[in-house]
Every structure is written in structure tokens, then in C-alpha cells.
Design a protein around this motif. Structure first.
Motif, PDB file in Angstrom:
ATOM      1  N   GLY A 146      41.559  36.617  40.069  1.00 44.79           N
ATOM      2  CA  GLY A 146      42.700  36.188  39.264  1.00 44.79           C
ATOM      3  C   GLY A 146      42.543  34.817  38.644  1.00 44.79           C
ATOM      4  N   VAL A 147      41.346  34.493  38.191  1.00 43.32           N
ATOM      5  CA  VAL A 147      41.157  33.172  37.584  1.00 43.32           C
ATOM      6  C   VAL A 147      41.857  33.079  36.233  1.00 43.32           C
ATOM      7  CG1 VAL A 147      39.004  32.682  38.784  1.00 43.32           C
ATOM      8  CG2 VAL A 147      38.943  33.869  36.584  1.00 43.32           C
ATOM      9  N   SER A 148      42.066  34.218  35.565  1.00 41.39           N
ATOM     10  CA  SER A 148      42.801  34.207  34.300  1.00 41.39           C
ATOM     11  C   SER A 148      43.385  35.587  34.033  1.00 41.39           C
ATOM     12  CB  SER A 148      41.906  33.776  33.135  1.00 41.39           C
ATOM     13  OG  SER A 148      40.907  34.741  32.882  1.00 41.39           O
ATOM     14  N   ASP A 149      44.521  35.589  33.350  1.00 40.46           N
ATOM     15  CA  ASP A 149      45.154  36.828  32.902  1.00 40.46           C
ATOM     16  C   ASP A 149      45.050  36.910  31.379  1.00 40.46           C
ATOM     17  OD1 ASP A 149      46.021  37.629  35.477  1.00 40.46           O
ATOM     18  OD2 ASP A 149      47.685  36.204  35.328  1.00 40.46           O
ATOM     19  N   GLY A 150      44.993  38.134  30.871  1.00 42.30           N
ATOM     20  CA  GLY A 150      44.910  38.308  29.427  1.00 42.30           C
ATOM     21  C   GLY A 150      45.410  39.678  29.031  1.00 42.30           C
ATOM     22  N   ASN A 151      45.082  40.079  27.822  1.00 41.70           N
ATOM     23  CA  ASN A 151      45.476  41.408  27.359  1.00 41.70           C
ATOM     24  C   ASN A 151      44.515  41.874  26.286  1.00 41.70           C
ATOM     25  OD1 ASN A 151      46.685  40.778  24.531  1.00 41.70           O
ATOM     26  ND2 ASN A 151      47.672  39.296  25.908  1.00 41.70           N
ATOM     27  N   VAL A 152      44.493  43.173  26.066  1.00 41.65           N
ATOM     28  CA  VAL A 152      43.741  43.771  24.967  1.00 41.65           C
ATOM     29  C   VAL A 152      44.725  44.580  24.135  1.00 41.65           C
ATOM     30  CG1 VAL A 152      41.511  43.820  26.148  1.00 41.65           C
ATOM     31  CG2 VAL A 152      43.080  45.744  26.423  1.00 41.65           C
ATOM     32  N   SER A 153      44.586  44.495  22.833  1.00 38.53           N
ATOM     33  CA  SER A 153      45.442  45.254  21.926  1.00 38.53           C
ATOM     34  C   SER A 153      44.532  45.903  20.883  1.00 38.53           C
ATOM     35  CB  SER A 153      46.471  44.328  21.260  1.00 38.53           C
ATOM     36  OG  SER A 153      47.321  45.054  20.397  1.00 38.53           O
ATOM     37  N   LEU A 154      44.121  47.126  21.181  1.00 37.45           N
ATOM     38  CA  LEU A 154      43.170  47.846  20.343  1.00 37.45           C
ATOM     39  C   LEU A 154      43.820  49.108  19.775  1.00 37.45           C
ATOM     40  CD1 LEU A 154      40.168  47.478  22.814  1.00 37.45           C
ATOM     41  CD2 LEU A 154      40.740  45.996  20.889  1.00 37.45           C
ATOM     42  N   ASN A 195      43.406  52.317  20.279  1.00 37.18           N
ATOM     43  CA  ASN A 195      43.791  53.367  21.217  1.00 37.18           C
ATOM     44  C   ASN A 195      44.102  52.849  22.609  1.00 37.18           C
ATOM     45  OD1 ASN A 195      43.299  55.645  19.380  1.00 37.18           O
ATOM     46  ND2 ASN A 195      41.165  54.991  19.515  1.00 37.18           N
ATOM     47  N   LEU A 196      44.221  51.535  22.748  1.00 39.79           N
ATOM     48  CA  LEU A 196      44.450  50.986  24.079  1.00 39.79           C
ATOM     49  C   LEU A 196      45.138  49.632  23.992  1.00 39.79           C
ATOM     50  CD1 LEU A 196      44.020  50.967  27.175  1.00 39.79           C
ATOM     51  CD2 LEU A 196      41.783  49.912  26.737  1.00 39.79           C
ATOM     52  N   ALA A 197      46.252  49.511  24.699  1.00 40.58           N
ATOM     53  CA  ALA A 197      46.922  48.223  24.877  1.00 40.58           C
ATOM     54  C   ALA A 197      47.175  48.046  26.365  1.00 40.58           C
ATOM     55  CB  ALA A 197      48.234  48.169  24.097  1.00 40.58           C
ATOM     56  N   ALA A 198      46.694  46.919  26.908  1.00 41.16           N
ATOM     57  CA  ALA A 198      46.797  46.744  28.358  1.00 41.16           C
ATOM     58  C   ALA A 198      46.703  45.267  28.712  1.00 41.16           C
ATOM     59  CB  ALA A 198      45.681  47.517  29.064  1.00 41.16           C
ATOM     60  N   ASN A 199      47.233  44.927  29.881  1.00 41.64           N
ATOM     61  CA  ASN A 199      47.026  43.607  30.461  1.00 41.64           C
ATOM     62  C   ASN A 199      45.744  43.617  31.280  1.00 41.64           C
ATOM     63  OD1 ASN A 199      49.473  42.589  29.403  1.00 41.64           O
ATOM     64  ND2 ASN A 199      50.623  43.410  31.149  1.00 41.64           N
ATOM     65  N   THR A 200      45.135  42.462  31.421  1.00 45.96           N
ATOM     66  CA  THR A 200      43.868  42.370  32.134  1.00 45.96           C
ATOM     67  C   THR A 200      43.872  41.179  33.085  1.00 45.96           C
ATOM     68  OG1 THR A 200      42.801  40.958  30.462  1.00 45.96           O
ATOM     69  CG2 THR A 200      42.648  43.342  30.146  1.00 45.96           C
ATOM     70  N   VAL A 201      42.968  41.223  34.054  1.00 48.75           N
ATOM     71  CA  VAL A 201      42.746  40.106  34.965  1.00 48.75           C
ATOM     72  C   VAL A 201      41.238  39.880  35.054  1.00 48.75           C
ATOM     73  CG1 VAL A 201      42.647  41.560  37.038  1.00 48.75           C
ATOM     74  CG2 VAL A 201      43.270  39.149  37.228  1.00 48.75           C
ATOM     75  N   THR A 202      40.834  38.623  35.182  1.00 46.66           N
ATOM     76  CA  THR A 202      39.419  38.268  35.267  1.00 46.66           C
ATOM     77  C   THR A 202      39.126  37.610  36.608  1.00 46.66           C
ATOM     78  OG1 THR A 202      39.255  37.960  32.867  1.00 46.66           O
ATOM     79  CG2 THR A 202      37.544  36.947  34.217  1.00 46.66           C
ATOM     80  N   ASN A 203      38.090  38.104  37.279  1.00 43.85           N
ATOM     81  CA  ASN A 203      37.623  37.553  38.540  1.00 43.85           C
ATOM     82  C   ASN A 203      36.232  36.944  38.344  1.00 43.85           C
ATOM     83  OD1 ASN A 203      39.934  38.813  39.604  1.00 43.85           O
ATOM     84  ND2 ASN A 203      38.773  40.665  40.105  1.00 43.85           N
ATOM     85  N   THR A 204      35.887  35.987  39.185  1.00 42.41           N
ATOM     86  CA  THR A 204      34.543  35.397  39.127  1.00 42.41           C
ATOM     87  C   THR A 204      33.839  35.599  40.459  1.00 42.41           C
ATOM     88  OG1 THR A 204      35.245  33.197  39.885  1.00 42.41           O
ATOM     89  CG2 THR A 204      35.326  33.631  37.516  1.00 42.41           C
ATOM     90  N   ASP A 205      32.516  35.540  40.405  1.00 37.79           N
ATOM     91  CA  ASP A 205      31.719  35.686  41.616  1.00 37.79           C
ATOM     92  C   ASP A 205      30.362  35.024  41.395  1.00 37.79           C
ATOM     93  OD1 ASP A 205      31.060  36.386  44.150  1.00 37.79           O
ATOM     94  OD2 ASP A 205      30.697  38.503  43.739  1.00 37.79           O
ATOM     95  N   ASP A 206      29.750  34.591  42.481  1.00 39.21           N
ATOM     96  CA  ASP A 206      28.404  34.025  42.454  1.00 39.21           C
ATOM     97  C   ASP A 206      28.290  32.870  41.467  1.00 39.21           C
ATOM     98  OD1 ASP A 206      27.594  35.903  44.318  1.00 39.21           O
ATOM     99  OD2 ASP A 206      27.051  37.361  42.775  1.00 39.21           O
ATOM    100  N   THR A 207      29.250  31.957  41.494  1.00 40.24           N
ATOM    101  CA  THR A 207      29.178  30.778  40.633  1.00 40.24           C
ATOM    102  C   THR A 207      28.324  29.707  41.308  1.00 40.24           C
ATOM    103  OG1 THR A 207      31.385  31.241  39.770  1.00 40.24           O
ATOM    104  CG2 THR A 207      30.529  29.023  39.423  1.00 40.24           C
ATOM    105  N   GLN A 208      27.402  29.144  40.534  1.00 41.64           N
ATOM    106  CA  GLN A 208      26.482  28.159  41.108  1.00 41.64           C
ATOM    107  C   GLN A 208      26.109  27.114  40.073  1.00 41.64           C
ATOM    108  OE1 GLN A 208      23.308  29.580  43.744  1.00 41.64           O
ATOM    109  NE2 GLN A 208      21.848  28.426  42.531  1.00 41.64           N
ATOM    110  N   LYS A 209      26.061  25.851  40.514  1.00 41.78           N
ATOM    111  CA  LYS A 209      25.640  24.749  39.655  1.00 41.78           C
ATOM    112  C   LYS A 209      24.525  23.973  40.350  1.00 41.78           C
ATOM    113  CE  LYS A 209      30.209  23.984  37.595  1.00 41.78           C
ATOM    114  NZ  LYS A 209      31.266  22.968  37.334  1.00 41.78           N
ATOM    115  N   ASN A 210      23.441  23.747  39.627  1.00 36.17           N
ATOM    116  CA  ASN A 210      22.329  22.952  40.122  1.00 36.17           C
ATOM    117  C   ASN A 210      22.129  21.740  39.226  1.00 36.17           C
ATOM    118  OD1 ASN A 210      20.667  24.332  42.427  1.00 36.17           O
ATOM    119  ND2 ASN A 210      21.286  25.988  41.050  1.00 36.17           N
TER     120      ASN A 210
END
Length: 227
Positions: free
Chosen positions: A93-101, A103-118
């Protein structure tokens, strides 16, 4: 700026590429400074001054969401070497959004994984007036976007379907040679920045119907100069 040298590459800069342990002070000039600093200084200038001597420290940190941090700085008045690693686990749930296309209109959620900084930093004082520094910064992160609420559709889309996935990578090199005497200053710099985004898309980005495609963009920026 870092030590008075610009690090902007096509409007992109990564201040988090510099570990706090390596910073001596930060200077801020408010207001337009384009006459002195170039066209990208319309709103002001932030100049990060790095330490000239190593702090000889080791830092280890842990937190929730899989956070880890490791930092090592060693050296003396001539040579400075540092390494910094930061990692995160899965963050939902790092961010919420939506798509409006079509044939498809929907809300979305974005998750992150394996974030690394060197980060790897190197500094060497050739003499009392001449100083060399090099900073390497690398990040990797995966973003997964899912449909949550289906507002309208003529397809078989269901809540929980994965909309797309992206892996973002950044690699940045900052190289400087600075000369500073009583009445004369000069610097030479070469900056390089490579950014890539790669991953699958499971719905057509125009119609919203189910389809599979691979998204890939790559950007390379270079900046060099002598003042």
C-alpha cells in the motif's frame, strides 16, 4: 551541487545517494541563481559539502518492514573510504491510484519489495589544495500494482488481479577534482546516470483488455565540465 559541482542530470538528482555520515554541512541559496549556477538554478541552490576527513565509524540499524542499514567509514586526513547499504522488505500500500481505460475502470494499489540502495564513496587529498572524490550509487526496487475495486469492465478483470510489475534500477557515478587556493578555485567533474525500468504488463494500456507485454525503458545521462 556537491562540493560546488552540479549533480543534476536532465533534472534528476539523488540526494539520498550521499550518506549523512559523509556530510559536513549543507549550504542553501534561496531565490534564482541562474546567472551564477546555470539554467537549472531558477528556484535556488542546495550545495552539499562533504567531509574532508573520514569519521572512522560503523553503523548498523534495523527496523520494521524489513529495514536494514549498514554504514562503514574509514580513513585519515588523506584517504577516505565509505560504504553504505540500505534495504527494505515487502511494503504494501505504498500508493493508491486508478486506471480509466476503454474496457476497464478500477482502483489500484501498489506494493514494493526487495528495495535496496548501495553507495560507495572515495576521497583523496592529493595535497593541501587539490582533492579528488568519487561516489557510486545504485538502487533496485520492484513495484507490483494490483486491481482493488472494479468500477466498470467488459472484461474478466477481478479484484486482486495484477495490473503490472516494474523493476527500477539506477546507477550513478559522480567524479570530481577540486582545486582551492587563496585566490583561485577550479574544478573538473564527470557525472553519469543510468536509469532502467523493466517488467510485464498484464492489461492493454489503451483498451484495458487482458494482454501480456514487456515494458522496458532505458535512459543514459552524462554531464561533464571544467570551471
Amino acid at each position: 551541487l556537491v562540493n560546488g559541482t552540479p549533480i543534476n542530470l536532465r533534472g534528476k538528482y539523488y540526494l539520498d545517494s550521499i550518506p549523512v555520515e559523509n556530510i559536513e554541512r549543507v549550504e542553501i541559496v534561496k531565490g534564482g541563481g541562474s546567472v551564477l549556477y546555470g539554467s537549472e538554478a531558477m528556484g535556488g541552490v542546495v550545495n552539499i559539502i562533504l567531509k574532508k576527513e573520514a569519521s572512522n565509524s560503523v553503523t548498523v540499524g534495523y527496523g520494521n518492514l524489513g529495514q536494514q542499514k549498514y554504514n562503514v567509514n574509514v580513513g585519515d586526513e588523506k584517504l577516505r573510504v565509505g560504504y553504505n547499504l540500505e534495504k527494505w522488505g515487502e511494503v504494501n500500500g505504498v500508493s493508491d491510484g486508478n486506471v480509466s481505460l476503454k474496457n476497464l475502470a478500477a482502483n489500484t494499489v501498489t506494493n514494493t519489495d526487495d528495495t535496496q540502495k548501495n553507495n560507495i564513496s572515495l576521497g583523496y587529498s592529493i595535497n593541501d589544495h587539490l582533492d579528488f572524490s568519487y561516489n557510486y550509487y545504485e538502487t533496485e526496487a520492484r513495484y507490483d500494482r494490483f486491481l482493488t475495486d472494479i468500477l466498470s469492465t467488459t472484461t474478466t478483470a477481478q479484484p486482486g488481479d495484477q495490473y503490472n510489475s516494474r523493476k527500477y534500477t539506477t546507477r550513478q557515478h559522480l567524479t570530481q577534482l577540486n582545486y582551492n587556493a587563496d585566490n583561485f578555485k577550479a574544478n573538473m567533474y564527470f557525472n553519469k546516470n543510468d536509469i532502467e525500468s523493466y517488467g510485464p504488463t498484464y492489461f492493454d494500456s489503451k483498451t484495458g483488455t487482458r494482454s501480456y507485454s514487456i515494458y522496458n525503458t532505458k535512459e543514459e545521462n552524462r554531464a561533464y565540465g571544467i570551471d
